[in-house]
Design a protein around this motif. Structure first.
Motif, PDB file in Angstrom:
ATOM      1  N   TRP A 189     -20.640  30.355 -39.236  1.00 46.88           N
ATOM      2  CA  TRP A 189     -19.563  29.377 -39.025  1.00 46.88           C
ATOM      3  C   TRP A 189     -18.305  29.811 -39.771  1.00 46.88           C
ATOM      4  CZ3 TRP A 189     -19.365  24.123 -41.945  1.00 46.88           C
ATOM      5  CH2 TRP A 189     -18.340  23.315 -41.431  1.00 46.88           C
ATOM      6  N   LYS A 190     -18.473  30.178 -41.041  1.00 48.90           N
ATOM      7  CA  LYS A 190     -17.346  30.656 -41.851  1.00 48.90           C
ATOM      8  C   LYS A 190     -16.659  31.844 -41.176  1.00 48.90           C
ATOM      9  CE  LYS A 190     -17.590  33.106 -46.117  1.00 48.90           C
ATOM     10  NZ  LYS A 190     -16.964  34.297 -45.726  1.00 48.90           N
ATOM     11  N   SER A 191     -17.443  32.782 -40.685  1.00 49.49           N
ATOM     12  CA  SER A 191     -16.888  33.967 -40.034  1.00 49.49           C
ATOM     13  C   SER A 191     -16.095  33.587 -38.792  1.00 49.49           C
ATOM     14  CB  SER A 191     -18.027  34.927 -39.658  1.00 49.49           C
ATOM     15  OG  SER A 191     -17.523  36.072 -39.012  1.00 49.49           O
ATOM     16  N   ALA A 192     -16.624  32.648 -37.997  1.00 46.40           N
ATOM     17  CA  ALA A 192     -15.916  32.218 -36.784  1.00 46.40           C
ATOM     18  C   ALA A 192     -14.599  31.530 -37.132  1.00 46.40           C
ATOM     19  CB  ALA A 192     -16.807  31.285 -35.971  1.00 46.40           C
ATOM     20  N   LEU A 193     -14.603  30.706 -38.154  1.00 43.57           N
ATOM     21  CA  LEU A 193     -13.386  30.003 -38.558  1.00 43.57           C
ATOM     22  C   LEU A 193     -12.322  30.978 -39.038  1.00 43.57           C
ATOM     23  CD1 LEU A 193     -14.835  26.907 -40.459  1.00 43.57           C
ATOM     24  CD2 LEU A 193     -13.885  26.988 -38.141  1.00 43.57           C
ATOM     25  N   MET A 194     -12.720  31.981 -39.800  1.00 40.92           N
ATOM     26  CA  MET A 194     -11.747  32.909 -40.359  1.00 40.92           C
ATOM     27  C   MET A 194     -11.112  33.798 -39.290  1.00 40.92           C
ATOM     28  SD  MET A 194     -11.467  32.061 -43.480  1.00 40.92           S
ATOM     29  CE  MET A 194     -11.777  30.388 -42.848  1.00 40.92           C
ATOM     30  N   LYS A 195     -11.718  33.844 -38.095  1.00 34.42           N
ATOM     31  CA  LYS A 195     -11.157  34.627 -36.996  1.00 34.42           C
ATOM     32  C   LYS A 195     -10.308  33.778 -36.058  1.00 34.42           C
ATOM     33  CE  LYS A 195     -15.121  37.771 -37.012  1.00 34.42           C
ATOM     34  NZ  LYS A 195     -16.365  38.146 -36.294  1.00 34.42           N
ATOM     35  N   ARG A 196     -10.292  32.465 -36.276  1.00 32.67           N
ATOM     36  CA  ARG A 196      -9.559  31.554 -35.404  1.00 32.67           C
ATOM     37  C   ARG A 196      -8.055  31.724 -35.632  1.00 32.67           C
ATOM     38  NH1 ARG A 196     -11.326  28.146 -31.101  1.00 32.67           N
ATOM     39  NH2 ARG A 196      -9.688  26.584 -30.778  1.00 32.67           N
ATOM     40  N   ALA A 197      -7.290  31.833 -34.554  1.00 30.79           N
ATOM     41  CA  ALA A 197      -5.851  32.102 -34.677  1.00 30.79           C
ATOM     42  C   ALA A 197      -5.138  31.030 -35.488  1.00 30.79           C
ATOM     43  CB  ALA A 197      -5.233  32.224 -33.288  1.00 30.79           C
ATOM     44  N   SER A 198      -5.457  29.773 -35.255  1.00 25.66           N
ATOM     45  CA  SER A 198      -4.783  28.693 -35.982  1.00 25.66           C
ATOM     46  C   SER A 198      -5.083  28.744 -37.467  1.00 25.66           C
ATOM     47  CB  SER A 198      -5.189  27.332 -35.415  1.00 25.66           C
ATOM     48  OG  SER A 198      -6.573  27.098 -35.608  1.00 25.66           O
ATOM     49  N   VAL A 199      -6.296  29.118 -37.816  1.00 29.58           N
ATOM     50  CA  VAL A 199      -6.698  29.201 -39.219  1.00 29.58           C
ATOM     51  C   VAL A 199      -5.962  30.354 -39.901  1.00 29.58           C
ATOM     52  CG1 VAL A 199      -8.641  29.601 -40.792  1.00 29.58           C
ATOM     53  CG2 VAL A 199      -8.942  28.155 -38.763  1.00 29.58           C
ATOM     54  N   MET A 200      -5.910  31.492 -39.239  1.00 29.79           N
ATOM     55  CA  MET A 200      -5.218  32.640 -39.815  1.00 29.79           C
ATOM     56  C   MET A 200      -3.724  32.363 -39.990  1.00 29.79           C
ATOM     57  SD  MET A 200      -7.036  35.994 -38.084  1.00 29.79           S
ATOM     58  CE  MET A 200      -6.787  35.513 -36.374  1.00 29.79           C
ATOM     59  N   SER A 201      -3.128  31.648 -39.038  1.00 28.56           N
ATOM     60  CA  SER A 201      -1.687  31.425 -39.054  1.00 28.56           C
ATOM     61  C   SER A 201      -1.263  30.234 -39.910  1.00 28.56           C
ATOM     62  CB  SER A 201      -1.178  31.209 -37.619  1.00 28.56           C
ATOM     63  OG  SER A 201      -1.400  32.362 -36.839  1.00 28.56           O
ATOM     64  N   SER A 202      -2.219  29.508 -40.457  1.00 25.84           N
ATOM     65  CA  SER A 202      -1.887  28.309 -41.243  1.00 25.84           C
ATOM     66  C   SER A 202      -1.448  28.641 -42.667  1.00 25.84           C
ATOM     67  CB  SER A 202      -3.074  27.345 -41.284  1.00 25.84           C
ATOM     68  OG  SER A 202      -4.181  27.916 -41.957  1.00 25.84           O
ATOM     69  N   VAL A 203      -1.554  29.904 -43.061  1.00 32.27           N
ATOM     70  CA  VAL A 203      -1.058  30.355 -44.362  1.00 32.27           C
ATOM     71  C   VAL A 203      -0.197  31.597 -44.160  1.00 32.27           C
ATOM     72  CG1 VAL A 203      -3.031  29.435 -45.653  1.00 32.27           C
ATOM     73  CG2 VAL A 203      -3.111  31.785 -44.793  1.00 32.27           C
ATOM     74  N   GLY A 204       0.591  31.941 -45.168  1.00 34.06           N
ATOM     75  CA  GLY A 204       1.422  33.125 -45.099  1.00 34.06           C
ATOM     76  C   GLY A 204       0.631  34.396 -45.368  1.00 34.06           C
ATOM     77  N   ASP A 206       1.101  36.445 -47.585  1.00 34.36           N
ATOM     78  CA  ASP A 206       0.955  36.677 -49.023  1.00 34.36           C
ATOM     79  C   ASP A 206      -0.036  35.710 -49.676  1.00 34.36           C
ATOM     80  OD1 ASP A 206       2.456  34.371 -48.756  1.00 34.36           O
ATOM     81  OD2 ASP A 206       3.947  34.919 -50.276  1.00 34.36           O
ATOM     82  N   TYR A 207      -0.735  34.916 -48.870  1.00 33.38           N
ATOM     83  CA  TYR A 207      -1.656  33.924 -49.432  1.00 33.38           C
ATOM     84  C   TYR A 207      -2.699  34.545 -50.370  1.00 33.38           C
ATOM     85  CZ  TYR A 207      -5.202  30.290 -49.824  1.00 33.38           C
ATOM     86  OH  TYR A 207      -6.107  29.392 -50.319  1.00 33.38           O
ATOM     87  N   PRO A 208      -3.399  35.637 -49.986  1.00 39.03           N
ATOM     88  CA  PRO A 208      -4.430  36.178 -50.881  1.00 39.03           C
ATOM     89  C   PRO A 208      -3.905  36.513 -52.268  1.00 39.03           C
ATOM     90  CG  PRO A 208      -4.677  37.111 -48.695  1.00 39.03           C
ATOM     91  CD  PRO A 208      -3.373  36.363 -48.702  1.00 39.03           C
TER      92      PRO A 208
END
Length: 224
Positions: A189-204, A206-208
């Protein structure tokens, strides 16, 4: 005359902001993002934020000042009710109530994760590690077919849990291994969420590095 877009008042690291951003992106809603410094909150922000917290959603009105909403789930539910696009809650009342219950669990899970991540001593880290792991094991027992919480469709529950799981893709691999080992459904589930376009684009982008700097600046064990 074209109406101004919605404005999301935010902070680059805030997980509650990410919830609202994910919903806006899932629904393909045009919006401006206004980041503020929470250590030096501007006067205009304090004047419109009863809690002094982000996110805020500013909603243009045809006449008069913008309407302002605060609290992340209030914002998310307003967007669900007023914006077109994909629906993130079930149409069935019982299933919708169930989703809201797991959203509450998601907030508790975020708290445990945050306290673990920011722990400054080994004893506190161990206690919070165990509390977060217990939450993951509970989730493992309710997840079924995937890839998302309720199956094939991305839902509001997924929007809430995505910011929680994001932290653990940033840290050293051994931290995630100790927490996610044996909870295979949660890991998928975590892996699927981290690949979702909206999830990736919800932070900048430089977030990491911002998050790692936060851990270092706050003297967290994981920031060493």
């Amino acid at each position: 005359m074209t109406q101004s877009p919605l404005a999301l008042v935010s902070h680059p690291l805030c997980p509650f902001v990410q919830r609202a951003a994910i919903v806006l992106l899932e629904k393909s809603v045009s919006f401006d993002r206004i980041d503020i410094d929470l250590t030096a909150k501007p006067e205009w922000f304090l004047a419109i934020s009863p809690t002094g917290k982000v996110p805020l959603l500013k909603i243009p009105q045809e006449s008069g000042p913008d309407a302002v909403l605060f609290e992340s789930m209030v914002i998310c539910e307003y967007l669900e009710e007023t914006q077109e696009g994909v629906k993130l809650y079930s149409a069935d009342p019982l299933e919708r109530a169930r989703q809201r219950a797991w959203i509450e669990f998601g907030t508790a899970t975020l708290t445990d994760a945050w306290l673990f991540l920011n722990a400054k001593d080994a004893a506190t880290a161990a206690i919070k590690h165990a509390a977060f792991r217990e939450k993951l094991e509970r989730l493992e027992g309710v997840l079924e077919h995937g890839p998302y919480f309720g199956g094939a469709a991305f839902s509001m529950v997924d929007a809430v849990f995505s910011p929680v799981f994001r932290y653990f893709d940033i840290l050293k691999p051994d931290v995630s291994t100790s927490l996610f080992d044996g909870v295979n459904r949660v890991s998928a589930w975590k892996s699927a969420l981290m690949k979702r376009a909206s999830v990736m684009s919800s932070v900048g982008d430089d977030y990491p590095e911002r998050f790692r700097k936060h851990l270092r600046d706050h003297g967290a064990l994981l920031g060493a």
